[in-house]
Write a protein that holds these residues in place. Sequence first.
Motif, PDB file in Angstrom:
ATOM      1  N   ASN A  29       0.850  -1.182   0.000  1.00  0.00           N
ATOM      2  CA  ASN A  29       0.000   0.000   0.000  1.00  0.00           C
ATOM      3  C   ASN A  29       0.887   1.233   0.000  1.00  0.00           C
ATOM      4  OD1 ASN A  29      -2.435  -1.443   0.156  1.00  0.00           O
ATOM      5  ND2 ASN A  29      -2.189  -1.662   2.364  1.00  0.00           N
ATOM      6  N   GLY A  30       0.289   2.346  -0.330  1.00  0.00           N
ATOM      7  CA  GLY A  30       0.998   3.615  -0.277  1.00  0.00           C
ATOM      8  C   GLY A  30       1.304   4.157  -1.653  1.00  0.00           C
ATOM      9  N   PRO A  31       1.499   5.452  -1.718  1.00  0.00           N
ATOM     10  CA  PRO A  31       1.776   6.107  -2.992  1.00  0.00           C
ATOM     11  C   PRO A  31       3.215   5.884  -3.439  1.00  0.00           C
ATOM     12  CG  PRO A  31       1.936   7.685  -1.246  1.00  0.00           C
ATOM     13  CD  PRO A  31       1.464   6.401  -0.607  1.00  0.00           C
ATOM     14  N   VAL A  32       3.486   6.303  -4.650  1.00  0.00           N
ATOM     15  CA  VAL A  32       4.853   6.392  -5.164  1.00  0.00           C
ATOM     16  C   VAL A  32       5.202   7.877  -5.177  1.00  0.00           C
ATOM     17  CG1 VAL A  32       6.296   6.129  -7.223  1.00  0.00           C
ATOM     18  CG2 VAL A  32       4.746   4.295  -6.556  1.00  0.00           C
ATOM     19  N   VAL A  33       6.389   8.192  -4.719  1.00  0.00           N
ATOM     20  CA  VAL A  33       6.873   9.566  -4.758  1.00  0.00           C
ATOM     21  C   VAL A  33       7.735   9.702  -6.004  1.00  0.00           C
ATOM     22  CG1 VAL A  33       8.328  11.281  -3.608  1.00  0.00           C
ATOM     23  CG2 VAL A  33       6.807   9.812  -2.254  1.00  0.00           C
ATOM     24  N   GLU A  34       7.398  10.664  -6.849  1.00  0.00           N
ATOM     25  CA  GLU A  34       8.133  10.938  -8.086  1.00  0.00           C
ATOM     26  C   GLU A  34       8.956  12.201  -7.886  1.00  0.00           C
ATOM     27  OE1 GLU A  34       8.915   9.521 -10.750  1.00  0.00           O
ATOM     28  OE2 GLU A  34       8.525  10.664 -12.554  1.00  0.00           O
ATOM     29  N   LEU A  35      10.269  12.060  -7.913  1.00  0.00           N
ATOM     30  CA  LEU A  35      11.167  13.196  -7.740  1.00  0.00           C
ATOM     31  C   LEU A  35      11.616  13.660  -9.115  1.00  0.00           C
ATOM     32  CD1 LEU A  35      13.371  11.786  -4.847  1.00  0.00           C
ATOM     33  CD2 LEU A  35      11.296  13.165  -4.696  1.00  0.00           C
ATOM     34  N   ARG A  53      -2.911   4.000  -8.473  1.00  0.00           N
ATOM     35  CA  ARG A  53      -1.997   4.240  -7.350  1.00  0.00           C
ATOM     36  C   ARG A  53      -1.682   5.733  -7.307  1.00  0.00           C
ATOM     37  NH1 ARG A  53       1.847   1.374  -4.065  1.00  0.00           N
ATOM     38  NH2 ARG A  53       1.661  -0.503  -5.310  1.00  0.00           N
ATOM     39  N   GLU A  54      -1.725   6.295  -6.131  1.00  0.00           N
ATOM     40  CA  GLU A  54      -1.412   7.709  -5.974  1.00  0.00           C
ATOM     41  C   GLU A  54       0.074   7.939  -6.245  1.00  0.00           C
ATOM     42  OE1 GLU A  54      -1.884  11.264  -2.687  1.00  0.00           O
ATOM     43  OE2 GLU A  54      -1.968   9.189  -2.013  1.00  0.00           O
ATOM     44  N   ILE A  55       0.360   8.989  -6.981  1.00  0.00           N
ATOM     45  CA  ILE A  55       1.742   9.386  -7.250  1.00  0.00           C
ATOM     46  C   ILE A  55       1.888  10.835  -6.809  1.00  0.00           C
ATOM     47  CG2 ILE A  55       3.551   9.672  -8.970  1.00  0.00           C
ATOM     48  CD1 ILE A  55       2.048   7.595 -10.678  1.00  0.00           C
ATOM     49  N   ILE A  56       2.806  11.067  -5.897  1.00  0.00           N
ATOM     50  CA  ILE A  56       3.065  12.410  -5.385  1.00  0.00           C
ATOM     51  C   ILE A  56       4.295  12.931  -6.101  1.00  0.00           C
ATOM     52  CG2 ILE A  56       3.611  13.792  -3.361  1.00  0.00           C
ATOM     53  CD1 ILE A  56       2.249  11.478  -1.744  1.00  0.00           C
ATOM     54  N   VAL A  57       4.121  14.019  -6.844  1.00  0.00           N
ATOM     55  CA  VAL A  57       5.186  14.543  -7.690  1.00  0.00           C
ATOM     56  C   VAL A  57       5.821  15.780  -7.065  1.00  0.00           C
ATOM     57  CG1 VAL A  57       5.703  15.538  -9.950  1.00  0.00           C
ATOM     58  CG2 VAL A  57       4.056  13.662  -9.765  1.00  0.00           C
ATOM     59  N   ALA A  98       9.983   5.386  -4.084  1.00  0.00           N
ATOM     60  CA  ALA A  98      10.295   6.694  -4.662  1.00  0.00           C
ATOM     61  C   ALA A  98      11.067   6.479  -5.948  1.00  0.00           C
ATOM     62  CB  ALA A  98      11.111   7.534  -3.686  1.00  0.00           C
ATOM     63  N   HIS A  99      10.715   7.237  -6.960  1.00  0.00           N
ATOM     64  CA  HIS A  99      11.440   7.220  -8.231  1.00  0.00           C
ATOM     65  C   HIS A  99      12.054   8.591  -8.422  1.00  0.00           C
ATOM     66  CE1 HIS A  99      11.520   8.256 -12.598  1.00  0.00           C
ATOM     67  NE2 HIS A  99      12.258   7.160 -12.598  1.00  0.00           N
ATOM     68  N   GLY A 100      13.327   8.634  -8.719  1.00  0.00           N
ATOM     69  CA  GLY A 100      13.978   9.903  -8.942  1.00  0.00           C
ATOM     70  C   GLY A 100      14.843   9.874 -10.177  1.00  0.00           C
ATOM     71  N   ASP A 101      14.617  10.794 -11.059  1.00  0.00           N
ATOM     72  CA  ASP A 101      15.456  10.956 -12.238  1.00  0.00           C
ATOM     73  C   ASP A 101      15.701  12.449 -12.369  1.00  0.00           C
ATOM     74  OD1 ASP A 101      16.832  10.793 -14.596  1.00  0.00           O
ATOM     75  OD2 ASP A 101      15.193   9.955 -15.763  1.00  0.00           O
ATOM     76  N   VAL A 102      16.577  12.946 -11.532  1.00  0.00           N
ATOM     77  CA  VAL A 102      16.842  14.388 -11.485  1.00  0.00           C
ATOM     78  C   VAL A 102      18.320  14.627 -11.752  1.00  0.00           C
ATOM     79  CG1 VAL A 102      14.914  15.014 -10.010  1.00  0.00           C
ATOM     80  CG2 VAL A 102      16.997  14.241  -8.955  1.00  0.00           C
ATOM     81  N   ARG A 103      18.575  15.333 -12.821  1.00  0.00           N
ATOM     82  CA  ARG A 103      19.952  15.649 -13.198  1.00  0.00           C
ATOM     83  C   ARG A 103      20.007  17.092 -13.672  1.00  0.00           C
ATOM     84  NH1 ARG A 103      18.809  10.869 -16.154  1.00  0.00           N
ATOM     85  NH2 ARG A 103      18.399  12.278 -17.873  1.00  0.00           N
ATOM     86  N   ARG A 129      11.191   1.027   3.193  1.00  0.00           N
ATOM     87  CA  ARG A 129      10.637   1.092   1.845  1.00  0.00           C
ATOM     88  C   ARG A 129      11.771   1.145   0.829  1.00  0.00           C
ATOM     89  NH1 ARG A 129       5.012   0.430   1.798  1.00  0.00           N
ATOM     90  NH2 ARG A 129       4.293   1.040   3.833  1.00  0.00           N
ATOM     91  N   ASP A 130      11.511   0.597  -0.338  1.00  0.00           N
ATOM     92  CA  ASP A 130      12.525   0.546  -1.385  1.00  0.00           C
ATOM     93  C   ASP A 130      12.508   1.800  -2.242  1.00  0.00           C
ATOM     94  OD1 ASP A 130      13.397  -2.000  -0.749  1.00  0.00           O
ATOM     95  OD2 ASP A 130      11.881  -2.945  -2.012  1.00  0.00           O
ATOM     96  N   HIS A 131      13.665   2.124  -2.797  1.00  0.00           N
ATOM     97  CA  HIS A 131      13.714   3.149  -3.838  1.00  0.00           C
ATOM     98  C   HIS A 131      13.310   2.447  -5.120  1.00  0.00           C
ATOM     99  CE1 HIS A 131      15.476   6.370  -1.540  1.00  0.00           C
ATOM    100  NE2 HIS A 131      16.210   5.466  -0.951  1.00  0.00           N
ATOM    101  N   LEU A 132      12.462   3.088  -5.884  1.00  0.00           N
ATOM    102  CA  LEU A 132      11.928   2.463  -7.078  1.00  0.00           C
ATOM    103  C   LEU A 132      12.931   2.417  -8.211  1.00  0.00           C
ATOM    104  CD1 LEU A 132       9.506   1.249  -8.518  1.00  0.00           C
ATOM    105  CD2 LEU A 132       8.721   3.543  -9.024  1.00  0.00           C
ATOM    106  N   HIS A 133      13.746   3.415  -8.322  1.00  0.00           N
ATOM    107  CA  HIS A 133      14.614   3.508  -9.494  1.00  0.00           C
ATOM    108  C   HIS A 133      16.060   3.574  -9.047  1.00  0.00           C
ATOM    109  CE1 HIS A 133      15.505   4.495 -13.661  1.00  0.00           C
ATOM    110  NE2 HIS A 133      16.223   5.515 -13.257  1.00  0.00           N
ATOM    111  N   ARG A 134      16.835   2.677  -9.533  1.00  0.00           N
ATOM    112  CA  ARG A 134      18.275   2.724  -9.275  1.00  0.00           C
ATOM    113  C   ARG A 134      18.956   3.072 -10.581  1.00  0.00           C
ATOM    114  NH1 ARG A 134      16.002  -1.316  -6.426  1.00  0.00           N
ATOM    115  NH2 ARG A 134      16.434  -1.339  -4.207  1.00  0.00           N
ATOM    116  N   ARG A 135      20.092   3.650 -10.502  1.00  0.00           N
ATOM    117  CA  ARG A 135      20.818   4.005 -11.727  1.00  0.00           C
ATOM    118  C   ARG A 135      21.125   2.728 -12.496  1.00  0.00           C
ATOM    119  NH1 ARG A 135      22.474   8.351 -14.318  1.00  0.00           N
ATOM    120  NH2 ARG A 135      24.383   8.144 -15.485  1.00  0.00           N
TER     121      ARG A 135
END
Length: 137
Positions: A29-35, A53-57, A98-103, A129-135
């Motif tokens: 359960n829970g949202p995904v945080v999009e960074l 699924r809720e996504i908090i951007v 959390a997914h983060g693709d910030v450069r 909780r896991d990070h959704l996106h790894r490099r």
Amino acid sequence: MSRLDSHIRRLLAQRACLDPPIEAIASMNGPVVELGLGNGRAFGHLREQPPGREIIVFERQPAADADSTPNDSRPIIGDFRETLPNTSPPVSGPAAAAHGDVRSGDPTVDGDFARWLATTPPANAGPGRDHLHRRCG
């Protein structure tokens, strides 16, 4: 390699990096945080996995097309160093991932930000909780 082939390869790699963690959190359960919304491609993929699924951007400077942005609420806009530790969006529990693709394009700036982010999770990130996106790649 042509620019088109390079672009296709990058997009295939992005999907290959997103799909296994999406599957891993399917029962959580829970949202995904999009960074970083960017142009909204990853956001569009995340909102379909599973639909609803809720996504908090969090976004520094929105520039995505209207069909690639959250339609249920505005993104949380501002410098991540201010918005992440100080914003607690109304959610029903901790984020699943959390997914983060910030450069920025500047390796020094990006390295400094990555070190800061590693010690500053979003205000609603839960323990364990896991990070959704790894490099990848």
